[in-house]
Design a protein around this motif. Structure first.
Motif, mmCIF file in Angstrom:
data_model
loop_
_atom_site.group_PDB
_atom_site.id
_atom_site.type_symbol
_atom_site.label_atom_id
_atom_site.label_comp_id
_atom_site.label_asym_id
_atom_site.label_seq_id
_atom_site.Cartn_x
_atom_site.Cartn_y
_atom_site.Cartn_z
ATOM 1 N N ASP A 305 0.825 -1.202 0.000
ATOM 2 C CA ASP A 305 0.000 0.000 0.000
ATOM 3 C C ASP A 305 0.863 1.258 0.000
ATOM 4 O OD1 ASP A 305 -2.724 1.181 0.254
ATOM 5 O OD2 ASP A 305 -1.909 1.947 2.129
ATOM 6 N N GLN A 306 1.931 1.252 0.798
ATOM 7 C CA GLN A 306 2.809 2.419 0.858
ATOM 8 C C GLN A 306 3.549 2.639 -0.461
ATOM 9 O OE1 GLN A 306 5.179 2.989 4.523
ATOM 10 N NE2 GLN A 306 4.443 0.961 5.099
ATOM 11 N N LEU A 307 4.070 1.556 -1.027
ATOM 12 C CA LEU A 307 4.886 1.688 -2.231
ATOM 13 C C LEU A 307 4.056 2.135 -3.427
ATOM 14 C CD1 LEU A 307 7.182 -1.436 -1.791
ATOM 15 C CD2 LEU A 307 7.754 0.958 -1.374
ATOM 16 N N GLU A 308 2.816 1.689 -3.493
ATOM 17 C CA GLU A 308 1.956 2.167 -4.577
ATOM 18 C C GLU A 308 1.841 3.688 -4.515
ATOM 19 O OE1 GLU A 308 -2.732 2.165 -5.137
ATOM 20 O OE2 GLU A 308 -1.875 0.162 -5.435
ATOM 21 N N ARG A 309 1.584 4.216 -3.335
ATOM 22 C CA ARG A 309 1.487 5.664 -3.163
ATOM 23 C C ARG A 309 2.777 6.366 -3.565
ATOM 24 N NH1 ARG A 309 1.767 6.162 2.629
ATOM 25 N NH2 ARG A 309 3.977 5.904 2.140
ATOM 26 N N ASP A 310 3.898 5.871 -3.078
ATOM 27 C CA ASP A 310 5.169 6.539 -3.316
ATOM 28 C C ASP A 310 5.566 6.498 -4.781
ATOM 29 O OD1 ASP A 310 5.120 6.848 -0.596
ATOM 30 O OD2 ASP A 310 6.720 5.421 -0.173
ATOM 31 N N VAL A 311 5.407 5.336 -5.406
ATOM 32 C CA VAL A 311 5.781 5.199 -6.812
ATOM 33 C C VAL A 311 4.914 6.108 -7.683
ATOM 34 C CG1 VAL A 311 5.793 3.613 -8.782
ATOM 35 C CG2 VAL A 311 6.740 2.881 -6.584
ATOM 36 N N LEU A 312 3.611 6.126 -7.431
ATOM 37 C CA LEU A 312 2.729 6.966 -8.237
ATOM 38 C C LEU A 312 3.052 8.447 -8.053
ATOM 39 C CD1 LEU A 312 -0.700 5.172 -7.759
ATOM 40 C CD2 LEU A 312 0.835 5.016 -9.722
ATOM 41 N N ALA A 313 3.367 8.847 -6.829
ATOM 42 C CA ALA A 313 3.697 10.255 -6.587
ATOM 43 C C ALA A 313 4.986 10.651 -7.288
ATOM 44 C CB ALA A 313 3.809 10.503 -5.082
ATOM 45 N N ILE A 314 5.997 9.814 -7.209
ATOM 46 C CA ILE A 314 7.283 10.121 -7.838
ATOM 47 C C ILE A 314 7.141 10.161 -9.357
ATOM 48 C CG2 ILE A 314 9.612 9.220 -8.245
ATOM 49 C CD1 ILE A 314 9.569 8.248 -5.312
ATOM 50 N N ARG A 315 6.422 9.211 -9.914
ATOM 51 C CA ARG A 315 6.235 9.203 -11.364
ATOM 52 C C ARG A 315 5.429 10.416 -11.830
ATOM 53 N NH1 ARG A 315 5.338 2.645 -12.012
ATOM 54 N NH2 ARG A 315 7.568 2.150 -12.187
ATOM 55 N N ALA A 316 4.453 10.830 -11.035
ATOM 56 C CA ALA A 316 3.681 12.011 -11.400
ATOM 57 C C ALA A 316 4.547 13.257 -11.423
ATOM 58 C CB ALA A 316 2.527 12.200 -10.412
ATOM 59 N N ALA A 317 5.626 13.255 -10.638
ATOM 60 C CA ALA A 317 6.546 14.397 -10.604
ATOM 61 C C ALA A 317 7.525 14.385 -11.764
ATOM 62 C CB ALA A 317 7.306 14.396 -9.280
ATOM 63 N N GLY A 318 7.543 13.314 -12.546
ATOM 64 C CA GLY A 318 8.395 13.275 -13.734
ATOM 65 C C GLY A 318 9.652 12.464 -13.607
ATOM 66 N N ALA A 319 9.780 11.674 -12.536
ATOM 67 C CA ALA A 319 10.977 10.850 -12.339
ATOM 68 C C ALA A 319 10.576 9.398 -12.135
ATOM 69 C CB ALA A 319 11.774 11.353 -11.142
ATOM 70 N N GLU A 320 11.552 8.524 -12.314
ATOM 71 C CA GLU A 320 11.352 7.091 -12.066
ATOM 72 C C GLU A 320 12.050 6.728 -10.766
ATOM 73 O OE1 GLU A 320 9.915 3.269 -12.701
ATOM 74 O OE2 GLU A 320 9.441 5.129 -13.774
ATOM 75 N N PRO A 321 11.333 6.093 -9.814
ATOM 76 C CA PRO A 321 11.975 5.718 -8.556
ATOM 77 C C PRO A 321 12.919 4.531 -8.719
ATOM 78 C CG PRO A 321 9.723 4.918 -8.599
ATOM 79 C CD PRO A 321 9.900 5.750 -9.837
ATOM 80 N N VAL A 322 14.017 4.578 -7.985
ATOM 81 C CA VAL A 322 14.974 3.482 -7.903
ATOM 82 C C VAL A 322 15.110 3.146 -6.418
ATOM 83 C CG1 VAL A 322 17.364 2.763 -8.295
ATOM 84 C CG2 VAL A 322 16.213 4.243 -9.962
ATOM 85 N N ALA A 323 14.773 1.931 -6.030
ATOM 86 C CA ALA A 323 14.736 1.553 -4.614
ATOM 87 C C ALA A 323 15.667 0.378 -4.349
ATOM 88 C CB ALA A 323 13.311 1.208 -4.198
#
Length: 410
Positions: A305-323
């Motif tokens: 649940d947390q990662l879905e939120r974080d990934v969607l927020a980061i992608r909406a900002a124009g970047a791809e998350p690397v974890a």
């Protein structure tokens, strides 16, 4: 509707093999998407890895209600118009469950977290040391490639030069940043907040110059980012908004500076026992477990649940998350740890802190960390904005009511 790729995060062959063996940690940092020819199945399926590290959505009504319902084309979640990585492509999106496989026959949980531990403390620490070494070596070499989905273009295609780091001065983001010392570090927060001060102190303690970039949050920026986060994630509750806003603003600043990807320290607190409720779980009402390992498992189960939120927020900002700290090698090693290497004597994330020795300054290795919504003052300032708008603390969920009004036209 065009969707490229049909699978994110891992090669198709690896996921097909994991379907056959039910291996929950086949390598990489998670996956999600459509498999056209899964082994032992009569038709295509949608998949999502055991920790939900890649979001994937289906139309709510696109699956049979029971196992006895006959599949039809309009109720097949694998049909092109019934699923997406982007929730905005769908009329009524719901997430495919972590570890789940969805098909015209229904949804089932195929992958579950391994529960083979605990291992001997020496062996457990050695496994964490090795996993962290290998994962961070990969990050230093290729800038965080997740070894790509077939035809995907997910991360890592242009090398380390397009990678920035979300940095709060703690051990989690510290070990990630240390692996890519030339990458700029971004921290967001209101003036005087803990996270900005900690990031500056950590940068000053480094043994080489650090490119630290501070994103100063104002009330205007907070409101703008809250709207963007709510739109991207579909969530409007104060906790989710307050957590995602700093991530969004950091990722947006990095993207504006020309960085396509941003490395984050997500997962460390959950995997390594970083929460206070793990310390003495038998006397903590926030968890059901009465052992450190059991409480840690409960926190790990909150990750999808947390990662879905974080990934969607980061992608909406124009970047791809690397974890990197959510790599299967680290997950596997962390889950096998005994409680004494998670939390003991008031210390938390013991195994990770030990593995970080020599990688980060001692002050960073031992630093206490505040939750991002508090360390950045975002929660505090949302409360302030709510009260200014007439939503007093004596009201039930006054910040939530404020956000409902703020976002009512979005």
């Amino acid at each position: 509707m065009t969707r490229t790729p049909t699978l994110r995060g891992a090669p198709v062959g690896r996921v097909r093999a994991a379907l056959g063996t039910r291996d929950p940690l086949p390598g990489g940092r998670g996956f999600a998407g459509r498999i056209a020819d899964p082994p032992g199945r009569s038709g295509p399926v949608l998949v999502r890895d055991v920790l939900g590290r890649e979001p994937i959505f289906v139309e709510r009504d696109a699956t049979p209600e029971t196992d006895r319902d006959p599949p039809t084309s309009d109720r097949d979640p694998t049909a092109p118009t019934n699923w997406s990585f982007d929730r905005h492509d769908l009329d009524d999106p719901v997430s495919v469950p972590a570890g789940g496989v969805a098909s015209a026959e229904g949804t089932e949980r195929v992958w579950t977290l391994p529960d083979d531990g605990p291992v001997d403390p020496d062996a457990g620490q050695a496994a964490v040391d090795t996993a962290l070494d290998d994962v961070l070596d990969d990050l230093a070499r290729d800038g965080g490639s997740a070894d790509g989905a077939d035809g995907a273009g997910s991360v890592g295609e242009s090398g380390a030069g397009d990678l920035a780091v979300a940095f709060s001065g703690g051990v989690d983001s510290g070990v990630v940043a240390a692996a890519v010392p030339n990458a700029p570090r971004y921290v967001a927060g209101f003036e005087g907040c803990h996270d900005v001060a900690a990031a500056r102190e950590a940068a000053a303690a480094a043994d080489r110059p650090v490119d630290l970039r501070v994103v100063e949050i104002t009330h205007e920026e907070l409101v703008r980012a809250a709207r963007a986060v709510a739109h991207a994630t579909g969530r409007r509750n104060p906790m989710d908004v307050a957590i995602a806003v700093p991530l969004y603003l950091v990722a947006e600043a990095a993207a504006d500076d020309g960085f396509d990807r941003i490395a984050v320290g997500q997962g460390a607190d959950e995997l390594f026992g970083g929460y206070s409720k793990v310390v003495d779980p038998a006397d903590d009402h926030r968890v059901d477990a009465d052992t450190v390992r059991g409480a840690r498992t409960e926190t790990v189960r909150t990750l999808p649940d947390q990662l879905e939120r974080d990934v969607l927020a980061i992608r909406a900002a124009g970047a791809e998350p690397v974890a990197p700290l959510l790599d299967d090698r680290i997950v596997d090693a962390a889950l096998a740890l005994p409680g004494a290497l998670l939390s003991a004597g008031g210390e938390r994330k013991i195994a990770l802190r030990r593995a970080a020795a020599g990688r980060v300054p001692e002050s960073v290795r031992t630093a206490d960390k505040k939750a991002v919504q508090y360390g950045t003052y975002v929660s505090r300032e949302l409360d302030r904005l709510a009260r200014r708008a007439g939503f007093k603390r004596r009201m039930d969920d006054h910040v939530g009511r404020y956000l409902d009004e703020l976002l009512s036209d979005d």
